[in-house]
Design a protein around this motif. Structure first.
Motif, PDB file in Angstrom:
ATOM      1  N   ARG A 151       0.855  -1.180   0.000  1.00  0.00           N
ATOM      2  CA  ARG A 151       0.000   0.000   0.000  1.00  0.00           C
ATOM      3  C   ARG A 151       0.894   1.234   0.000  1.00  0.00           C
ATOM      4  O   ARG A 151       1.707   1.407   0.888  1.00  0.00           O
ATOM      5  CB  ARG A 151      -0.884  -0.032   1.244  1.00  0.00           C
ATOM      6  CG  ARG A 151      -1.895   1.052   1.342  1.00  0.00           C
ATOM      7  CD  ARG A 151      -3.026   0.932   0.384  1.00  0.00           C
ATOM      8  NE  ARG A 151      -3.833  -0.235   0.672  1.00  0.00           N
ATOM      9  CZ  ARG A 151      -4.864  -0.594  -0.056  1.00  0.00           C
ATOM     10  NH1 ARG A 151      -5.210   0.120  -1.096  1.00  0.00           N
ATOM     11  NH2 ARG A 151      -5.552  -1.654   0.228  1.00  0.00           N
ATOM     12  N   ARG A 152       0.754   2.077  -1.013  1.00  0.00           N
ATOM     13  CA  ARG A 152       1.542   3.305  -1.128  1.00  0.00           C
ATOM     14  C   ARG A 152       1.006   4.363  -0.176  1.00  0.00           C
ATOM     15  O   ARG A 152      -0.198   4.483   0.007  1.00  0.00           O
ATOM     16  CB  ARG A 152       1.513   3.843  -2.552  1.00  0.00           C
ATOM     17  CG  ARG A 152       2.151   2.947  -3.582  1.00  0.00           C
ATOM     18  CD  ARG A 152       3.650   2.818  -3.496  1.00  0.00           C
ATOM     19  NE  ARG A 152       4.307   4.112  -3.478  1.00  0.00           N
ATOM     20  CZ  ARG A 152       5.467   4.339  -2.915  1.00  0.00           C
ATOM     21  NH1 ARG A 152       6.121   3.382  -2.312  1.00  0.00           N
ATOM     22  NH2 ARG A 152       5.999   5.536  -2.919  1.00  0.00           N
ATOM     23  N   ILE A 153       1.917   5.134   0.402  1.00  0.00           N
ATOM     24  CA  ILE A 153       1.584   6.188   1.340  1.00  0.00           C
ATOM     25  C   ILE A 153       2.139   7.501   0.797  1.00  0.00           C
ATOM     26  O   ILE A 153       3.312   7.559   0.437  1.00  0.00           O
ATOM     27  CB  ILE A 153       2.218   5.908   2.721  1.00  0.00           C
ATOM     28  CG1 ILE A 153       1.725   4.573   3.275  1.00  0.00           C
ATOM     29  CG2 ILE A 153       1.945   7.040   3.688  1.00  0.00           C
ATOM     30  CD1 ILE A 153       2.559   4.056   4.427  1.00  0.00           C
ATOM     31  N   THR A 154       1.306   8.541   0.736  1.00  0.00           N
ATOM     32  CA  THR A 154       1.782   9.857   0.310  1.00  0.00           C
ATOM     33  C   THR A 154       1.041  10.947   1.082  1.00  0.00           C
ATOM     34  O   THR A 154      -0.138  10.801   1.394  1.00  0.00           O
ATOM     35  CB  THR A 154       1.566  10.109  -1.199  1.00  0.00           C
ATOM     36  OG1 THR A 154       0.170  10.020  -1.471  1.00  0.00           O
ATOM     37  CG2 THR A 154       2.313   9.104  -2.046  1.00  0.00           C
ATOM     38  N   ALA A 155       1.760  12.003   1.383  1.00  0.00           N
ATOM     39  CA  ALA A 155       1.173  13.172   2.044  1.00  0.00           C
ATOM     40  C   ALA A 155       2.134  14.342   1.863  1.00  0.00           C
ATOM     41  O   ALA A 155       3.352  14.149   1.862  1.00  0.00           O
ATOM     42  CB  ALA A 155       0.948  12.908   3.534  1.00  0.00           C
ATOM     43  N   THR A 156       1.596  15.539   1.715  1.00  0.00           N
ATOM     44  CA  THR A 156       2.417  16.751   1.610  1.00  0.00           C
ATOM     45  C   THR A 156       1.812  17.816   2.509  1.00  0.00           C
ATOM     46  O   THR A 156       0.604  18.053   2.468  1.00  0.00           O
ATOM     47  CB  THR A 156       2.486  17.260   0.156  1.00  0.00           C
ATOM     48  OG1 THR A 156       3.014  16.211  -0.666  1.00  0.00           O
ATOM     49  CG2 THR A 156       3.371  18.484   0.044  1.00  0.00           C
ATOM     50  N   VAL A 157       2.669  18.419   3.329  1.00  0.00           N
ATOM     51  CA  VAL A 157       2.231  19.429   4.292  1.00  0.00           C
ATOM     52  C   VAL A 157       3.213  20.597   4.260  1.00  0.00           C
ATOM     53  O   VAL A 157       4.422  20.387   4.137  1.00  0.00           O
ATOM     54  CB  VAL A 157       2.180  18.823   5.717  1.00  0.00           C
ATOM     55  CG1 VAL A 157       1.896  19.880   6.764  1.00  0.00           C
ATOM     56  CG2 VAL A 157       1.145  17.721   5.779  1.00  0.00           C
ATOM     57  N   GLU A 158       2.704  21.811   4.383  1.00  0.00           N
ATOM     58  CA  GLU A 158       3.571  22.990   4.512  1.00  0.00           C
ATOM     59  C   GLU A 158       3.653  23.371   5.974  1.00  0.00           C
ATOM     60  O   GLU A 158       2.643  23.325   6.688  1.00  0.00           O
ATOM     61  CB  GLU A 158       3.045  24.130   3.647  1.00  0.00           C
ATOM     62  CG  GLU A 158       3.047  23.728   2.188  1.00  0.00           C
ATOM     63  CD  GLU A 158       3.406  24.844   1.241  1.00  0.00           C
ATOM     64  OE1 GLU A 158       3.642  25.974   1.679  1.00  0.00           O
ATOM     65  OE2 GLU A 158       3.452  24.543   0.036  1.00  0.00           O
ATOM     66  N   MET A 159       4.850  23.723   6.420  1.00  0.00           N
ATOM     67  CA  MET A 159       5.088  24.104   7.810  1.00  0.00           C
ATOM     68  C   MET A 159       5.634  25.517   7.870  1.00  0.00           C
ATOM     69  O   MET A 159       6.337  25.942   6.959  1.00  0.00           O
ATOM     70  CB  MET A 159       6.074  23.135   8.464  1.00  0.00           C
ATOM     71  CG  MET A 159       5.557  21.727   8.560  1.00  0.00           C
ATOM     72  SD  MET A 159       6.676  20.717   9.520  1.00  0.00           S
ATOM     73  CE  MET A 159       5.789  19.180   9.517  1.00  0.00           C
ATOM     74  N   PRO A 160       5.346  26.237   8.966  1.00  0.00           N
ATOM     75  CA  PRO A 160       5.763  27.639   9.076  1.00  0.00           C
ATOM     76  C   PRO A 160       7.200  27.820   9.580  1.00  0.00           C
ATOM     77  O   PRO A 160       7.524  28.863  10.136  1.00  0.00           O
ATOM     78  CB  PRO A 160       4.752  28.200  10.086  1.00  0.00           C
ATOM     79  CG  PRO A 160       4.464  27.054  10.980  1.00  0.00           C
ATOM     80  CD  PRO A 160       4.486  25.847  10.078  1.00  0.00           C
ATOM     81  N   VAL A 161       8.044  26.825   9.394  1.00  0.00           N
ATOM     82  CA  VAL A 161       9.443  26.887   9.829  1.00  0.00           C
ATOM     83  C   VAL A 161      10.336  26.433   8.682  1.00  0.00           C
ATOM     84  O   VAL A 161       9.863  25.839   7.716  1.00  0.00           O
ATOM     85  CB  VAL A 161       9.690  26.003  11.079  1.00  0.00           C
ATOM     86  CG1 VAL A 161       8.916  26.527  12.282  1.00  0.00           C
ATOM     87  CG2 VAL A 161       9.341  24.552  10.809  1.00  0.00           C
ATOM     88  N   SER A 162      11.625  26.698   8.804  1.00  0.00           N
ATOM     89  CA  SER A 162      12.567  26.295   7.754  1.00  0.00           C
ATOM     90  C   SER A 162      12.674  24.773   7.675  1.00  0.00           C
ATOM     91  O   SER A 162      12.333  24.052   8.620  1.00  0.00           O
ATOM     92  CB  SER A 162      13.941  26.896   8.030  1.00  0.00           C
ATOM     93  OG  SER A 162      14.515  26.271   9.167  1.00  0.00           O
ATOM     94  N   ALA A 163      13.192  24.293   6.554  1.00  0.00           N
ATOM     95  CA  ALA A 163      13.411  22.860   6.378  1.00  0.00           C
ATOM     96  C   ALA A 163      14.370  22.324   7.438  1.00  0.00           C
ATOM     97  O   ALA A 163      14.194  21.214   7.937  1.00  0.00           O
ATOM     98  CB  ALA A 163      13.939  22.574   4.979  1.00  0.00           C
TER      99      ALA A 163
END
Length: 184
Positions: free
Chosen positions: A40-52
């Protein structure tokens, strides 16, 4: 699943009856080959308010996991051990699963990958970090597989894994966003 062993072997088809002519759905395997369902493939993308860099340091440290990962109760890792390639630890989930985990890729501020195994279930998850205006983007991708009797539970868990990981990463972003700014 499988034949009822108390009845003996199945009889061959009689007369004009024969096996169903359609192929098995993709991902199904013969009983002697292990996997019953495809990974089962898992994917998610989230933006965060801090640097990488800030997000990377926080997310790749197993000691922080119980704070942001909703399914996790505890992590067994030495308190003074810094994250490193090959780092191993054990987690305890809220449902009692205790996978053995290991960091398999560690490229500072860019990629972190873990692999976990428990009984007949294995999972791999990679977090990719990219700086964007106002913070960073964290993309998670991986897969969850099960073999033997564990194939069906692993497949079922995999159905919700992408949404759960996205929710956990959003929670981590809120935690980091509420802390004093450290753009390190």
């Amino acid at each position: 699943m499988g034949p009822d062993v108390r009845r003996g072997a199945a009889r061959p088809a009689r007369g004009r009856r024969r096996a169903h002519p359609l192929a098995l759905r993709r991902g199904l395997r013969a009983a002697h080959r292990g996997d019953v369902l495809s990974p089962r493939r898992i994917t998610a993308t989230v933006e965060m308010p801090v640097s990488a860099a800030v997000a990377f340091r926080y997310l790749c440290d197993p000691r922080n996991r119980p704070e942001w990962q909703s399914s996790l109760k505890s992590v067994d890792v030495p308190p003074d051990e810094e994250p490193h390639l090959g780092q191993a630890w054990r987690e305890t989930t809220s449902v009692g699963v205790r996978p053995q985990m290991e960091t398999t890729e560690l490229t500072p501020y860019r990629v972190w990958t873990e692999r976990g195994t428990w009984r007949g279930v294995s999972a791999t998850l990679s977090l990719h970090f990219t700086d964007v205006v106002g913070g960073c983007r964290v993309r998670a991708d991986g897969e969850l597989t099960g073999s033997g009797a564990w194939a069906l539970p692993a497949g079922a868990a995999g159905l919700l894994a992408s949404q759960a990981i996205a929710a956990d990463l959003r929670k981590a972003g809120k935690i980091l966003g509420a802390r004093p700014r450290d753009d390190g």
